[in-house]
Design an enzyme around this catalytic site. Structure first.
Site, mmCIF file in Angstrom:
data_model
loop_
_atom_site.group_PDB
_atom_site.id
_atom_site.type_symbol
_atom_site.label_atom_id
_atom_site.label_comp_id
_atom_site.label_asym_id
_atom_site.label_seq_id
_atom_site.Cartn_x
_atom_site.Cartn_y
_atom_site.Cartn_z
ATOM 1 N N GLY A 30 0.826 -1.200 0.000
ATOM 2 C CA GLY A 30 0.000 0.000 0.000
ATOM 3 C C GLY A 30 0.858 1.246 0.000
ATOM 4 N N PHE A 32 1.762 3.118 2.509
ATOM 5 C CA PHE A 32 2.684 3.275 3.631
ATOM 6 C C PHE A 32 3.228 1.966 4.179
ATOM 7 C CE2 PHE A 32 -0.070 7.099 3.895
ATOM 8 C CZ PHE A 32 0.914 8.057 3.700
ATOM 9 N N VAL A 35 2.041 -5.792 3.274
ATOM 10 C CA VAL A 35 1.155 -6.638 4.073
ATOM 11 C C VAL A 35 1.525 -8.101 3.879
ATOM 12 C CG1 VAL A 35 -1.238 -7.235 4.611
ATOM 13 C CG2 VAL A 35 -0.686 -4.937 3.774
ATOM 14 N N LYS A 51 0.457 -5.558 8.580
ATOM 15 C CA LYS A 51 0.838 -4.397 7.780
ATOM 16 C C LYS A 51 2.089 -3.769 8.392
ATOM 17 C CE LYS A 51 -0.974 0.092 6.219
ATOM 18 N NZ LYS A 51 -2.160 0.992 6.275
ATOM 19 N N ASP A 162 -10.079 7.577 1.921
ATOM 20 C CA ASP A 162 -9.320 6.811 0.931
ATOM 21 C C ASP A 162 -10.127 5.597 0.460
ATOM 22 O OD1 ASP A 162 -7.191 6.362 -0.757
ATOM 23 O OD2 ASP A 162 -5.988 5.302 0.741
#
Length: 351
Positions: A30, A32, A35, A51, A162
């Protein structure tokens, strides 16, 4: 972190994920972090999604804190649940932070609707084939239920900021769970002005959303509001039912998924733009849609809507929600009523 979640050590996560093995445990990446799938040693039967934050990337710490703040006390069946977290250092003394979520066995909605070209596994092809009209309507209801809860049923309204296909995860039963609250914002009680999640949160200076989904007012520096989520949900609906990403190359020179869909949002034209994969096995010209849930012996003689009418209705709704002006959109508690009404018409309920 202790006030929010039970902590877990770096070593425990290293063991749980087979040392963050990218070949066997990697699930995705993703904005940041990456995962990984894992199984905590104390519970050898329950899988988690770990994550791992890219702490060297600007905004990663803010994202970590934002997600913890947003999710530590919310409870809803369609929100992805944090199981535990880690705020520690690795074996080299480098700062390490990770969030551990419920593992969603069916992955993201994006993988179901847009499998990667180089992924030729049979199960991914099956995903596309089996995401029929009814299942897409179910997912649309799941997502709007989560958003309605965040906007109207939390002590302080939460704006997700988001919303997109990759942040909608599907469990064993294909029930959708909204995740990734790294950009989430709380609102003041007047529900109009956003406030920072904590005194160290600087993420409010960035664009609140992803390209293609972010509302026009955010791109112009406008305040975060629930209407931004309504816009993103409208785009999500249009993508779900047309099969076109809002960033598709076909949308250029003033043509966007919003106005492209608006031009065809009528029963006689809607089949020109919808994702026909969801209609496999359906007779598009039937005078009634199939009723999958009412036992045959209990079906009543009632008016039914054609598949074309159902599709036109959901496209029209997506167009209205993704209006350029926030004043032309509606609140999420009205959105959920509209989408549920389409689902009811599909099932022949209340007709």
């Amino acid at each position: 972190m202790g006030k929010w979640f039970k902590g877990v050590s770096y070593n425990e996560l290293l063991t749980a994920t087979n040392r963050f093995n990218s070949s066997t445990n990697f699930l995705g990446v993703g904005n940041f972090g990456s995962v990984y799938k894992g199984i905590l040693p104390e519970d050898g039967s329950k899988s988690i999604a770990v994550k791992v934050l890219y702490l060297q990337k600007k905004g990663a710490i803010n994202s970590f804190v934002a997600e913890c703040n947003a999710l530590w006390k919310v409870r809803h069946k369609n929100l992805l649940k944090i199981v535990t977290c880690c705020s520690s250092v690795d074996f080299h003394g480098t700062e390490f932070k990770a969030l551990d979520f419920e593992y969603m066995s069916n992955g993201s909605l994006e993988k179901w609707l847009h499998p990667s070209e180089d992924d030729t596994r049979d199960d991914d092809q099956l995903h596309v084939k089996n995401m029929n009209l009814e299942r897409r309507l179910n997912v649309a209801i799941d997502v709007v239920s989560a958003l309605n809860y965040l906007h109207h049923d939390c002590e302080s309204p939460i704006v997700h900021c988001d919303l997109k296909l990759s942040n909608v995860l599907l469990d064993d039963d294909l029930i959708a769970h909204l995740g990734n609250f790294g950009l989430a914002k709380f609102l003041n009680h007047d529900r109009s002005i956003s406030r920072q999640l904590n005194e160290h949160d600087g993420s409010s200076t960035a664009i609140n959303g992803s390209i293609g989904y972010v509302s026009p007012e955010y791109r112009l520096g406008g305040e975060v509001s629930t209407q931004g989520d309504v816009y993103s949900y409208g785009i999500l609906l249009l993508e779900m039912f047309t099969g076109n990403r809002p960033t598709n190359d076909m949308f250029k020179d003033g043509v966007y998924i919003h106005n492209f869909s608006k031009m065809h949002a009528m029963p006689e034209r809607v089949l020109n733009i919808v994702d026909l994969r969801m209609l496999d096995g359906e007779n598009h010209d039937d005078n009634e849609t199939k009723n999958y849930h009412t036992p045959r012996g209990e079906r009543r003689n009632r008016a039914r809507h054609t598949t074309r009418e159902i599709l036109a209705s959901i496209i029209q709704i997506g167009v209205i929600y993704s209006s350029e002006l926030p004043s032309d959109r509606i609140n999420m508690n009205e959105v959920i009523v509209d989408v549920q009404a389409v689902k009811n018409r599909f099932l022949g309920i209340g007709m």
